[in-house]
Design an enzyme around this catalytic site. Structure first.
Site, mmCIF file in Angstrom:
data_model
loop_
_atom_site.group_PDB
_atom_site.id
_atom_site.type_symbol
_atom_site.label_atom_id
_atom_site.label_comp_id
_atom_site.label_asym_id
_atom_site.label_seq_id
_atom_site.Cartn_x
_atom_site.Cartn_y
_atom_site.Cartn_z
ATOM 1 N N GLY A 10 34.716 -42.623 -1.624
ATOM 2 C CA GLY A 10 36.494 -42.656 -2.666
ATOM 3 C C GLY A 10 35.210 -44.743 -3.089
ATOM 4 O O GLY A 10 34.693 -45.191 -2.083
ATOM 5 N N GLY A 113 30.468 -43.315 2.578
ATOM 6 C CA GLY A 113 30.831 -43.288 3.356
ATOM 7 C C GLY A 113 30.274 -41.801 4.359
ATOM 8 O O GLY A 113 29.562 -41.470 4.152
ATOM 9 N N GLY A 115 30.753 -38.429 4.246
ATOM 10 C CA GLY A 115 30.332 -37.671 3.359
ATOM 11 C C GLY A 115 28.974 -38.415 2.562
ATOM 12 O O GLY A 115 28.133 -36.794 3.009
ATOM 13 N N ASP A 138 37.347 -47.857 5.711
ATOM 14 C CA ASP A 138 38.564 -47.466 7.194
ATOM 15 C C ASP A 138 37.304 -48.362 8.124
ATOM 16 O O ASP A 138 37.429 -48.305 9.677
ATOM 17 C CB ASP A 138 37.799 -45.865 6.682
ATOM 18 C CG ASP A 138 39.178 -45.810 6.392
ATOM 19 O OD1 ASP A 138 40.021 -46.736 6.087
ATOM 20 O OD2 ASP A 138 39.604 -44.265 5.759
ATOM 21 N N GLY A 181 43.491 -45.216 6.554
ATOM 22 C CA GLY A 181 42.884 -44.700 7.764
ATOM 23 C C GLY A 181 43.247 -43.449 9.028
ATOM 24 O O GLY A 181 44.356 -43.231 9.151
ATOM 25 N N GLU A 234 47.698 -44.280 8.651
ATOM 26 C CA GLU A 234 47.854 -42.986 7.866
ATOM 27 C C GLU A 234 47.959 -41.931 8.503
ATOM 28 O O GLU A 234 48.525 -40.699 8.671
ATOM 29 C CB GLU A 234 47.348 -43.061 6.209
ATOM 30 C CG GLU A 234 46.261 -42.603 6.185
ATOM 31 C CD GLU A 234 45.139 -42.038 4.588
ATOM 32 O OE1 GLU A 234 46.062 -41.618 3.955
ATOM 33 O OE2 GLU A 234 44.049 -42.262 4.706
#
Length: 365
Positions: A10, A113, A115, A138, A181, A234
């Site tokens: 992202g 991030g 991944g 996050d 999150g 979330e």
């Protein structure tokens, strides 16, 4: 020296300052910089024997290409969530290494991030010179206290939460504001604390409606303006509710509505009070970076090139205790990063608590 750089996963504000810093730092040493487009997906689209695929999926980065990009959000290189090990044609690690070899890339800087950095660690284990840069709003990459994008996401969230107070107050309702999150509630915890909301529900602690709903009713009635505000991650779970483990899917492909909407329905059914429901979602990562994410982006970019110059690779950049440092690229695989519930959260009252501050880093993690 020929340096490659990519952004994966992202997007977050702060990526472009880091891209600019890597580029200018490398150019100052007389090196060349190649920006790979769309993260690891760009590599999968490149055929080293086909110049058209190289042109479509990589850029030569020079001073003009990166001029002014530090003021922009997102990433000029664009991004994807591709992992070459899970491609339709099987593990494409060998193809990625072949592309790097044929394009003459001596070292690679990867911004991502969980991944993206997992595959970066995989390449580092194969012996390719890698510097990983952690980014995620996050703030859940293990091995670093801070990831690019976190500060801006918190700042955006606080501003939106406070703006939503006007509508919530006007209608005398209970606001339920859902923040990103999935695995970590750090963004919700800090945003809720800084916005001084009534209750904050985080991913690490399942919420009991039988306890939370009376608290929100009390919060609303104790305030002359007759409203209350609840922030929820979330990835939070509701006790007694059957859920589908599909948060990794795009929102349009999920079976259930977001947890914020589900909690709001419970509030209305259980208390008779109206609600205001808002998923901040991509607005948290939209727009230009704040001052801190610009600073960290610039600093990480410069540090990446300094390490490559020193022939120190296979490392992930990190902030620990407020200091810039670096750790093995594979360290992010060794654990999970989440809220220190015992030290920072009141699980009975669903609120942030600061039991200790002295000696803690700026973000208390």
């Amino acid at each position: 020296m020929r340096i490659g750089i990519l952004t994966g996963g992202g997007d977050v504000p702060g990526l472009n300052p880091c891209i600019r810093s890597v580029t200018l730092s490398a150019l100052d040493l007389g090196w060349q910089v190649v920006g790979f487009r769309r993260g690891w997906e760009g590599f999968l689209r490149i055929d080293p024997n086909d110049p058209a695929t190289i042109e479509a999926n990589s850029w030569t980065l020079d001073r003009e290409r990166v001029r002014g990009i530090d003021r922009l959000g997102g990433t000029i290189l664009h991004t994807s969530r591709a992992d070459p090990r899970t491609a339709e044609d099987g593990d494409q690690t060998a193809h990625v290494l072949h592309v790097l070899d044929r394009l003459g890339i001596d070292a690679l800087v990867t911004l991502g991030g969980d991944g993206t950095l997992r595959f970066s660690a995989h390449l580092a284990a194969q012996g390719f010179p890698i510097i990983s840069v952690p980014k995620t709003m996050d703030n859940d990459v293990y091995g670093t206290d801070y990831c690019i994008g976190f500060s801006t996401a918190v700042s955006r969230s606080v501003a939106a939460i406070n703006a939503l107070r006007t509508t919530t107050e006007s209608h005398e309702r209970i606001a339920v504001i859902e923040l990103f999150g999935r695995r970590s509630g750090e963004t919700a915890l800090l945003a809720g604390f800084l916005a001084q909301v009534d209750r904050t529900v985080i991913s690490e602690v399942p919420v009991d409606p039988a306890r939370l709903l009376p608290l929100l009713v009390e919060d609303r009635s104790s305030r002359p303006a007759n409203y209350a505000v609840c922030v929820i991650s979330e990835g939070a779970t509701i006790i007694g509710e059957e859920t589908a483990d599909d948060l990794a899917l795009p929102a349009t492909q999920r079976v259930l509505a977001g947890v914020g909407h589900r909690l709001a329905k419970m509030i209305e059914a259980g208390t008779g009070q109206g609600t205001v429901v808002q998923e901040l979602a991509y607005l948290m990562r939209a727009g230009e970076p704040d001052a801190l994410d610009r600073m960290v982006g610039f600093a990480f970019g410069g540090l990446a090139i300094q390490l490559i110059q020193q022939k120190v690779t296979g490392r992930m950049l990190a902030l620990k205790g407020g200091n810039y440092t670096h750790v093995p690229a594979g360290q992010m695989l060794e654990g999970t990063k989440s809220v220190d519930v015992a030290g920072l959260y009141d699980a009975e009252g669903y609120r942030a608590k600061l039991q200790r501050i002295e000696g803690m880093p700026m973000f208390l993690y």
